[in-house]
Write a protein that holds these residues in place. Structure first.
Motif, PDB file in Angstrom:
ATOM      1  N   GLN A  99      -9.358 -34.579  -2.441  1.00  0.00           N
ATOM      2  CA  GLN A  99     -10.691 -35.174  -2.607  1.00  0.00           C
ATOM      3  C   GLN A  99     -11.767 -34.373  -1.885  1.00  0.00           C
ATOM      4  OE1 GLN A  99     -11.133 -37.903  -4.680  1.00  0.00           O
ATOM      5  NE2 GLN A  99      -9.013 -37.382  -5.140  1.00  0.00           N
ATOM      6  N   SER A 100     -11.364 -33.492  -0.984  1.00  0.00           N
ATOM      7  CA  SER A 100     -12.319 -32.745  -0.164  1.00  0.00           C
ATOM      8  C   SER A 100     -12.891 -31.514  -0.870  1.00  0.00           C
ATOM      9  CB  SER A 100     -11.641 -32.302   1.134  1.00  0.00           C
ATOM     10  OG  SER A 100     -10.557 -31.441   0.834  1.00  0.00           O
ATOM     11  N   VAL A 101     -12.390 -31.215  -2.077  1.00  0.00           N
ATOM     12  CA  VAL A 101     -12.836 -30.026  -2.807  1.00  0.00           C
ATOM     13  C   VAL A 101     -13.382 -30.456  -4.163  1.00  0.00           C
ATOM     14  CG1 VAL A 101     -12.119 -27.795  -3.748  1.00  0.00           C
ATOM     15  CG2 VAL A 101     -11.026 -28.664  -1.678  1.00  0.00           C
ATOM     16  N   ASP A 102     -14.568 -29.937  -4.526  1.00  0.00           N
ATOM     17  CA  ASP A 102     -15.180 -30.214  -5.826  1.00  0.00           C
ATOM     18  C   ASP A 102     -14.484 -29.346  -6.876  1.00  0.00           C
ATOM     19  OD1 ASP A 102     -16.861 -30.978  -7.913  1.00  0.00           O
ATOM     20  OD2 ASP A 102     -18.499 -29.655  -7.288  1.00  0.00           O
ATOM     21  N   LEU A 103     -13.581 -29.956  -7.646  1.00  0.00           N
ATOM     22  CA  LEU A 103     -12.772 -29.223  -8.623  1.00  0.00           C
ATOM     23  C   LEU A 103     -13.191 -29.565 -10.046  1.00  0.00           C
ATOM     24  CD1 LEU A 103      -9.272 -29.821  -7.025  1.00  0.00           C
ATOM     25  CD2 LEU A 103     -10.517 -27.660  -7.067  1.00  0.00           C
ATOM     26  N   ARG A 104     -12.938 -28.631 -10.956  1.00  0.00           N
ATOM     27  CA  ARG A 104     -13.106 -28.894 -12.380  1.00  0.00           C
ATOM     28  C   ARG A 104     -11.924 -28.298 -13.113  1.00  0.00           C
ATOM     29  NH1 ARG A 104     -18.150 -25.353 -14.486  1.00  0.00           N
ATOM     30  NH2 ARG A 104     -17.439 -26.100 -16.495  1.00  0.00           N
ATOM     31  N   LEU A 105     -11.558 -28.938 -14.210  1.00  0.00           N
ATOM     32  CA  LEU A 105     -10.465 -28.454 -15.046  1.00  0.00           C
ATOM     33  C   LEU A 105     -10.858 -27.103 -15.613  1.00  0.00           C
ATOM     34  CD1 LEU A 105      -7.694 -29.269 -16.184  1.00  0.00           C
ATOM     35  CD2 LEU A 105      -8.887 -30.280 -18.108  1.00  0.00           C
ATOM     36  N   SER A 106      -9.961 -26.144 -15.550  1.00  0.00           N
ATOM     37  CA  SER A 106     -10.235 -24.803 -16.066  1.00  0.00           C
ATOM     38  C   SER A 106      -9.565 -24.674 -17.418  1.00  0.00           C
ATOM     39  CB  SER A 106      -9.707 -23.744 -15.100  1.00  0.00           C
ATOM     40  OG  SER A 106     -10.066 -22.459 -15.554  1.00  0.00           O
ATOM     41  N   ASN A 107     -10.350 -24.815 -18.465  1.00  0.00           N
ATOM     42  CA  ASN A 107      -9.781 -24.772 -19.805  1.00  0.00           C
ATOM     43  C   ASN A 107     -10.014 -23.440 -20.490  1.00  0.00           C
ATOM     44  OD1 ASN A 107     -12.520 -25.007 -20.088  1.00  0.00           O
ATOM     45  ND2 ASN A 107     -12.469 -26.587 -21.658  1.00  0.00           N
ATOM     46  N   PHE A 108     -10.376 -22.401 -19.754  1.00  0.00           N
ATOM     47  CA  PHE A 108     -10.575 -21.094 -20.362  1.00  0.00           C
ATOM     48  C   PHE A 108      -9.252 -20.571 -20.875  1.00  0.00           C
ATOM     49  CE2 PHE A 108     -14.548 -21.374 -18.330  1.00  0.00           C
ATOM     50  CZ  PHE A 108     -15.380 -20.465 -18.957  1.00  0.00           C
ATOM     51  N   PRO A 109      -9.258 -19.938 -22.049  1.00  0.00           N
ATOM     52  CA  PRO A 109      -7.990 -19.473 -22.612  1.00  0.00           C
ATOM     53  C   PRO A 109      -7.312 -18.411 -21.771  1.00  0.00           C
ATOM     54  CG  PRO A 109      -9.842 -18.760 -23.964  1.00  0.00           C
ATOM     55  CD  PRO A 109     -10.395 -19.670 -22.910  1.00  0.00           C
ATOM     56  N   TRP A 110      -8.079 -17.701 -20.956  1.00  0.00           N
ATOM     57  CA  TRP A 110      -7.459 -16.663 -20.150  1.00  0.00           C
ATOM     58  C   TRP A 110      -7.099 -17.117 -18.748  1.00  0.00           C
ATOM     59  CZ3 TRP A 110     -12.357 -16.162 -22.245  1.00  0.00           C
ATOM     60  CH2 TRP A 110     -13.407 -16.345 -21.364  1.00  0.00           C
ATOM     61  N   SER A 111      -7.207 -18.395 -18.463  1.00  0.00           N
ATOM     62  CA  SER A 111      -6.671 -18.882 -17.201  1.00  0.00           C
ATOM     63  C   SER A 111      -5.162 -18.693 -17.262  1.00  0.00           C
ATOM     64  CB  SER A 111      -6.983 -20.370 -16.996  1.00  0.00           C
ATOM     65  OG  SER A 111      -8.309 -20.550 -16.594  1.00  0.00           O
ATOM     66  N   ILE A 112      -4.650 -17.992 -16.316  1.00  0.00           N
ATOM     67  CA  ILE A 112      -3.226 -17.680 -16.327  1.00  0.00           C
ATOM     68  C   ILE A 112      -2.479 -18.879 -15.773  1.00  0.00           C
ATOM     69  CG2 ILE A 112      -1.454 -16.104 -15.499  1.00  0.00           C
ATOM     70  CD1 ILE A 112      -3.729 -13.992 -15.281  1.00  0.00           C
ATOM     71  N   HIS A 113      -1.848 -19.612 -16.642  1.00  0.00           N
ATOM     72  CA  HIS A 113      -1.231 -20.874 -16.252  1.00  0.00           C
ATOM     73  C   HIS A 113       0.080 -20.693 -15.510  1.00  0.00           C
ATOM     74  CE1 HIS A 113      -3.660 -23.733 -18.980  1.00  0.00           C
ATOM     75  NE2 HIS A 113      -4.389 -22.716 -18.602  1.00  0.00           N
ATOM     76  N   LYS A 114       0.797 -19.626 -15.753  1.00  0.00           N
ATOM     77  CA  LYS A 114       2.081 -19.361 -15.093  1.00  0.00           C
ATOM     78  C   LYS A 114       3.017 -20.567 -15.194  1.00  0.00           C
ATOM     79  CE  LYS A 114       0.261 -16.046 -11.769  1.00  0.00           C
ATOM     80  NZ  LYS A 114       0.107 -15.688 -10.367  1.00  0.00           N
ATOM     81  N   GLY A 115       3.017 -21.221 -16.341  1.00  0.00           N
ATOM     82  CA  GLY A 115       3.887 -22.376 -16.559  1.00  0.00           C
ATOM     83  C   GLY A 115       3.325 -23.696 -16.067  1.00  0.00           C
ATOM     84  N   ALA A 116       2.133 -23.684 -15.510  1.00  0.00           N
ATOM     85  CA  ALA A 116       1.517 -24.911 -14.995  1.00  0.00           C
ATOM     86  C   ALA A 116       1.084 -25.815 -16.144  1.00  0.00           C
ATOM     87  CB  ALA A 116       0.306 -24.570 -14.125  1.00  0.00           C
ATOM     88  N   THR A 117       1.018 -27.112 -15.860  1.00  0.00           N
ATOM     89  CA  THR A 117       0.549 -28.051 -16.874  1.00  0.00           C
ATOM     90  C   THR A 117      -0.975 -28.082 -16.932  1.00  0.00           C
ATOM     91  OG1 THR A 117       0.679 -29.875 -15.294  1.00  0.00           O
ATOM     92  CG2 THR A 117       2.581 -29.531 -16.730  1.00  0.00           C
ATOM     93  N   ARG A 118      -1.637 -27.800 -15.812  1.00  0.00           N
ATOM     94  CA  ARG A 118      -3.103 -27.743 -15.758  1.00  0.00           C
ATOM     95  C   ARG A 118      -3.525 -26.742 -14.681  1.00  0.00           C
ATOM     96  NH1 ARG A 118      -2.199 -33.239 -15.868  1.00  0.00           N
ATOM     97  NH2 ARG A 118      -2.749 -34.230 -17.815  1.00  0.00           N
ATOM     98  N   VAL A 119      -4.749 -26.215 -14.867  1.00  0.00           N
ATOM     99  CA  VAL A 119      -5.339 -25.322 -13.869  1.00  0.00           C
ATOM    100  C   VAL A 119      -6.707 -25.890 -13.504  1.00  0.00           C
ATOM    101  CG1 VAL A 119      -6.170 -22.991 -13.388  1.00  0.00           C
ATOM    102  CG2 VAL A 119      -4.144 -23.311 -14.817  1.00  0.00           C
ATOM    103  N   TYR A 120      -6.976 -25.981 -12.221  1.00  0.00           N
ATOM    104  CA  TYR A 120      -8.256 -26.476 -11.716  1.00  0.00           C
ATOM    105  C   TYR A 120      -8.896 -25.378 -10.882  1.00  0.00           C
ATOM    106  CZ  TYR A 120      -6.153 -30.980 -12.838  1.00  0.00           C
ATOM    107  OH  TYR A 120      -5.554 -32.025 -13.498  1.00  0.00           O
ATOM    108  N   ARG A 121     -10.219 -25.344 -10.902  1.00  0.00           N
ATOM    109  CA  ARG A 121     -10.953 -24.375 -10.086  1.00  0.00           C
ATOM    110  C   ARG A 121     -12.017 -25.097  -9.279  1.00  0.00           C
ATOM    111  NH1 ARG A 121     -10.067 -19.138 -11.366  1.00  0.00           N
ATOM    112  NH2 ARG A 121      -8.849 -18.794 -13.240  1.00  0.00           N
ATOM    113  N   GLU A 122     -12.238 -24.597  -8.075  1.00  0.00           N
ATOM    114  CA  GLU A 122     -13.326 -25.115  -7.264  1.00  0.00           C
ATOM    115  C   GLU A 122     -14.639 -24.811  -7.999  1.00  0.00           C
ATOM    116  OE1 GLU A 122     -14.506 -25.056  -2.551  1.00  0.00           O
ATOM    117  OE2 GLU A 122     -13.349 -23.373  -3.360  1.00  0.00           O
ATOM    118  N   ASN A 123     -15.540 -25.746  -7.997  1.00  0.00           N
ATOM    119  CA  ASN A 123     -16.768 -25.637  -8.779  1.00  0.00           C
ATOM    120  C   ASN A 123     -17.832 -24.825  -8.035  1.00  0.00           C
ATOM    121  OD1 ASN A 123     -18.370 -26.004 -10.988  1.00  0.00           O
ATOM    122  ND2 ASN A 123     -18.972 -28.086 -10.475  1.00  0.00           N
ATOM    123  N   THR A 124     -17.572 -23.534  -7.885  1.00  0.00           N
ATOM    124  CA  THR A 124     -18.489 -22.616  -7.222  1.00  0.00           C
ATOM    125  C   THR A 124     -18.364 -21.242  -7.892  1.00  0.00           C
ATOM    126  OG1 THR A 124     -19.168 -21.715  -5.087  1.00  0.00           O
ATOM    127  CG2 THR A 124     -16.829 -22.030  -5.407  1.00  0.00           C
TER     128      THR A 124
END
Length: 150
Positions: A38-63
């Motif tokens: 909760q301490s980090v402002d995150l957003r779902l990273s839905n860019f096609p080139w986000s390297i998921h490495k088998g992850a179900t979702r990728v999130y990025r800090e909103n900066t």
């Protein structure tokens, strides 16, 4: 530092990863932390080139610049640092944070992704393509068939 380290709290993981260099990864078990921090402002990273490495979702800090990237797996999270956020600086991200092959594909597909990310635009493109197909058929094929039959 390039290896995996496991820590059991978001507080520890976030403090540690901010002190590590790029390429370091920290694992956080979902048993210890079942939800995103909760301490980090995150957003779902839905860019096609986000390297998921088998992850179900990728999130990025909103900066735009140096930021945290969190990957979600069924039983754990991983946290890394990236130099540039592709939501704000896709070319800088491609140049500094992802492998060369992925970067070339990413930069080449960025205009297509941007255009097609809008459903309204995609619908308009589909309608225009259908109209063009029908016009070509009506203006080209039908007169040609009539000329051949006459």
């Amino acid at each position: 530092m390039g290896g995996d380290v496991t820590l059991n709290s978001w507080g520890q993981a976030i403090a540690a990863i901010r002190g590590f260099g790029y390429g370091a990864t920290i694992r956080v078990p979902k048993v210890a932390e079942p939800t995103l921090p909760q301490s980090v402002d995150l957003r779902l990273s839905n860019f096609p080139w986000s390297i998921h490495k088998g992850a179900t979702r990728v999130y990025r800090e909103n900066t735009p610049g140096d930021h945290l990237q969190i990957r979600e797996y069924p039983d754990h999270w991983t946290v890394q640092r990236d130099r540039s956020n592709p939501h704000y600086r896709p070319v800088s991200h491609a140049r500094g944070d992802i492998p060369a092959t992925t970067a070339a594909v990413s930069v080449a597909t960025f205009p297509v992704f941007t255009a097609l990310s809008s459903l309204e635009l995609a619908g308009q493109l589909t309608a225009q393509a259908t109209d063009l197909s029908m016009a070509l058929f009506a203006d080209g094929v039908v007169p040609f068939v009539n000329a051949v039959l006459n």
